[in-house]
Write an enzyme that holds these catalytic residues in place. Structure first.
Site, mmCIF file in Angstrom:
data_model
loop_
_atom_site.group_PDB
_atom_site.id
_atom_site.type_symbol
_atom_site.label_atom_id
_atom_site.label_comp_id
_atom_site.label_asym_id
_atom_site.label_seq_id
_atom_site.Cartn_x
_atom_site.Cartn_y
_atom_site.Cartn_z
ATOM 1 N N SER A 89 0.862 -1.191 0.000
ATOM 2 C CA SER A 89 0.000 0.000 0.000
ATOM 3 C C SER A 89 0.894 1.235 0.000
ATOM 4 O O SER A 89 2.046 1.167 0.460
ATOM 5 C CB SER A 89 -0.866 -0.032 1.266
ATOM 6 O OG SER A 89 -1.311 1.249 1.617
ATOM 7 N N TYR A 133 -1.542 -0.802 10.571
ATOM 8 C CA TYR A 133 -1.734 -1.240 9.180
ATOM 9 C C TYR A 133 -0.541 -0.786 8.337
ATOM 10 O O TYR A 133 0.058 -1.576 7.586
ATOM 11 C CB TYR A 133 -3.044 -0.649 8.645
ATOM 12 C CG TYR A 133 -3.297 -0.860 7.172
ATOM 13 C CD1 TYR A 133 -3.807 -2.064 6.691
ATOM 14 C CD2 TYR A 133 -3.036 0.156 6.237
ATOM 15 C CE1 TYR A 133 -4.059 -2.254 5.341
ATOM 16 C CE2 TYR A 133 -3.285 -0.023 4.883
ATOM 17 C CZ TYR A 133 -3.793 -1.227 4.438
ATOM 18 O OH TYR A 133 -4.040 -1.419 3.093
HETATM 19 N N1 LIG Z 1 -8.588 -0.701 -1.787
HETATM 20 C C1 LIG Z 1 -7.542 0.082 -1.670
HETATM 21 O O1 LIG Z 1 -7.634 1.290 -1.865
HETATM 22 C C2 LIG Z 1 -6.210 -0.488 -1.302
HETATM 23 C C3 LIG Z 1 -5.090 0.353 -1.404
HETATM 24 C C4 LIG Z 1 -3.850 -0.168 -1.088
HETATM 25 C C5 LIG Z 1 -3.711 -1.476 -0.703
HETATM 26 N N2 LIG Z 1 -4.815 -2.270 -0.612
HETATM 27 C C6 LIG Z 1 -4.604 -3.662 -0.225
HETATM 28 O O2 LIG Z 1 -5.235 -4.485 -1.184
HETATM 29 C C7 LIG Z 1 -5.617 -5.707 -0.581
HETATM 30 C C8 LIG Z 1 -7.085 -5.966 -0.872
HETATM 31 O O3 LIG Z 1 -7.859 -4.957 -0.260
HETATM 32 P P1 LIG Z 1 -9.322 -4.548 -0.748
HETATM 33 O O4 LIG Z 1 -9.350 -3.082 -0.806
HETATM 34 O O5 LIG Z 1 -9.703 -5.328 -1.917
HETATM 35 O O6 LIG Z 1 -10.161 -4.945 0.563
HETATM 36 P P2 LIG Z 1 -11.338 -5.979 0.795
HETATM 37 O O7 LIG Z 1 -12.375 -5.838 -0.241
HETATM 38 O O8 LIG Z 1 -11.698 -5.814 2.235
HETATM 39 O O9 LIG Z 1 -10.625 -7.379 0.586
HETATM 40 C C9 LIG Z 1 -9.808 -7.985 1.548
HETATM 41 C C10 LIG Z 1 -9.757 -9.455 1.225
HETATM 42 O O10 LIG Z 1 -8.883 -10.100 2.156
HETATM 43 C C11 LIG Z 1 -9.526 -11.273 2.596
HETATM 44 N N3 LIG Z 1 -9.062 -11.675 3.917
HETATM 45 C C12 LIG Z 1 -9.080 -10.966 5.071
HETATM 46 N N4 LIG Z 1 -8.611 -11.715 6.073
HETATM 47 C C13 LIG Z 1 -8.290 -12.919 5.540
HETATM 48 C C14 LIG Z 1 -7.746 -14.113 6.065
HETATM 49 N N5 LIG Z 1 -7.464 -14.249 7.374
HETATM 50 N N6 LIG Z 1 -7.525 -15.149 5.240
HETATM 51 C C15 LIG Z 1 -7.811 -15.047 3.922
HETATM 52 N N7 LIG Z 1 -8.329 -13.943 3.357
HETATM 53 C C16 LIG Z 1 -8.560 -12.898 4.174
HETATM 54 C C17 LIG Z 1 -11.011 -10.971 2.580
HETATM 55 O O11 LIG Z 1 -11.775 -12.158 2.407
HETATM 56 P P3 LIG Z 1 -12.598 -12.937 3.527
HETATM 57 O O12 LIG Z 1 -13.164 -11.908 4.447
HETATM 58 O O13 LIG Z 1 -13.624 -13.658 2.716
HETATM 59 O O14 LIG Z 1 -11.611 -13.852 4.164
HETATM 60 C C18 LIG Z 1 -11.109 -10.115 1.332
HETATM 61 O O15 LIG Z 1 -11.303 -10.929 0.190
HETATM 62 C C19 LIG Z 1 -5.311 -5.574 0.908
HETATM 63 O O16 LIG Z 1 -4.063 -6.179 1.188
HETATM 64 C C20 LIG Z 1 -5.209 -4.080 1.100
HETATM 65 O O17 LIG Z 1 -4.414 -3.739 2.184
HETATM 66 C C21 LIG Z 1 -6.073 -1.814 -0.911
#
Ligand SMILES: NC(=O)c1ccc[n+]([C@@H]2O[C@H](COP(=O)([O-])OP(=O)(O)OC[C@H]3O[C@@H](n4cnc5c(N)ncnc54)[C@H](OP(=O)(O)O)[C@@H]3O)[C@@H](O)[C@H]2O)c1
Length: 259
Positions: A153, A166
């Site tokens: 991130s 985080y």
């Molecule tokens: N969206 C952004 O703006 C952004 C920016 C920078 C970085 N990121 C990074 O991108 C990644 C995805 O984020 P997102 O924005 O798509 O968020 P999200 O929609 O909340 O997705 C997070 C995913 O992680 C899974 N997860 C959480 N705990 C888990 C566990 N213990 N075991 C397996 N899976 C798990 C969740 O699935 P379940 O709940 O079904 O397990 C979900 O599919 C993250 O690493 C986040 O830090 C996002």
């Protein structure tokens, strides 16, 4: 999902995407499958994964839904085993599963701190370590085809209030990715780290209408959140043979949000 105007040929690849039940992971899995990879989609909410696997199949792709908790090593090993049985050994890993519990550091519950470390740092390590072991066993050293992408991130290098733990986990996986790239350079496995800026997903959808989110947005060089397709080209490139000379890179893609 809209189809990108560019293409990468990922046929022959077997990819594991963690956190594929929503947000970025869901999109990455769909994209990889549309580019010809056989995709193993893992997360805890298996009903969402089953829906996604059906969608991918309906579009002509191949996907296997696996229940996966990245905090549980046995569950990770079982996911790779299921992948190998159905598709053959995984050669492409997108370590995407992540968790953010935002809020004042002074009020943060220590269990939430531990959960973030467990998913965002320990979970990424366990995921990519198991993947790398299997890539080596399947001949990555000779074929040079191992691809690991860690989703970090911009908070890895840009301080922001309310997300100190985080941000710390995201900085840690960035440095871990570079170190693993060095470890595994001679083993035919490329490891790169992607640091996205804010993309509209479930994880952050609630924050933009609140005062802190609105203030964050106003401070961006372009006061907007990136569209869901912002990372498409980079994810496909990093998963493809075209990125064979790229390893140990920490790439920011953020629409200038950290300027
Ligand atoms: N969206 C952004 O703006 C952004 C920016 C920078 C970085 N990121 C990074 O991108 C990644 C995805 O984020 P997102 O924005 O798509 O968020 P999200 O929609 O909340 O997705 C997070 C995913 O992680 C899974 N997860 C959480 N705990 C888990 C566990 N213990 N075991 C397996 N899976 C798990 C969740 O699935 P379940 O709940 O079904 O397990 C979900 O599919 C993250 O690493 C986040 O830090 C996002």
């Amino acid at each position: 999902m809209s189809v990108p105007a560019f293409s990468f040929d990922l046929s022959g690849r077997v990819a594991l995407v963690t956190g594929a039940s929503s947000g970025l992971g869901r999109r990455f899995a769909t994209l990889l499958a549309a580019s010809g990879a056989k995709v193993v989609i893992g997360a805890r909410r298996v009903e969402l994964l089953t829906e996604l696997a059906d969608e991918i199949a309906a579009s002509g792709g191949e996907a296997l839904a696996v229940t996966l908790d990245v905090t549980d090593e046995a569950s990770i090993i079982a996911a790779y085993d299921a992948a190998a049985t159905r598709f053959g050994p995984v050669d492409t890993v997108i370590a995407n599963a992540g968790l953010n519990v935002a809020g004042s550091a002074m009020g943060l519950n220590v269990d939430d701190f531990d959960r973030m470390v467990s998913v965002n740092l320990r979970g990424v390590f366990l995921t990519v370590r198991e993947g790398a072991r299997r890539m080596v066993a399947a001949g990555a050293r000779e074929r040079g085809n191992g691809r690991v992408t860690i989703i970090s991130s911009i908070t890895a290098h840009q301080p922001a209030a309310g997300i100190a733990p985080y941000a710390a986990t995201k900085a840690a996986v960035a440095q871990m990715g570079r170190s693993l790239a060095k470890d595994w350079a001679g083993k035919g496995i490329n490891v790169n780290v992607l640091c996205p800026g804010y993309v509209a997903t479930e994880m952050n959808e609630a924050i933009w209408d609140q005062p802190a989110g609105a203030a964050l947005l106003a401070g961006f060089a372009r006061p907007r959140v990136m569209d869901e397709d912002a990372l498409d080209a980079l994810i496909l490139f990093l998963s493809s043979d075209a990125s064979r000379f790229m390893t140990g890179s920490v790439v920011t893609l953020d629409d200038g949000q950290t300027l």
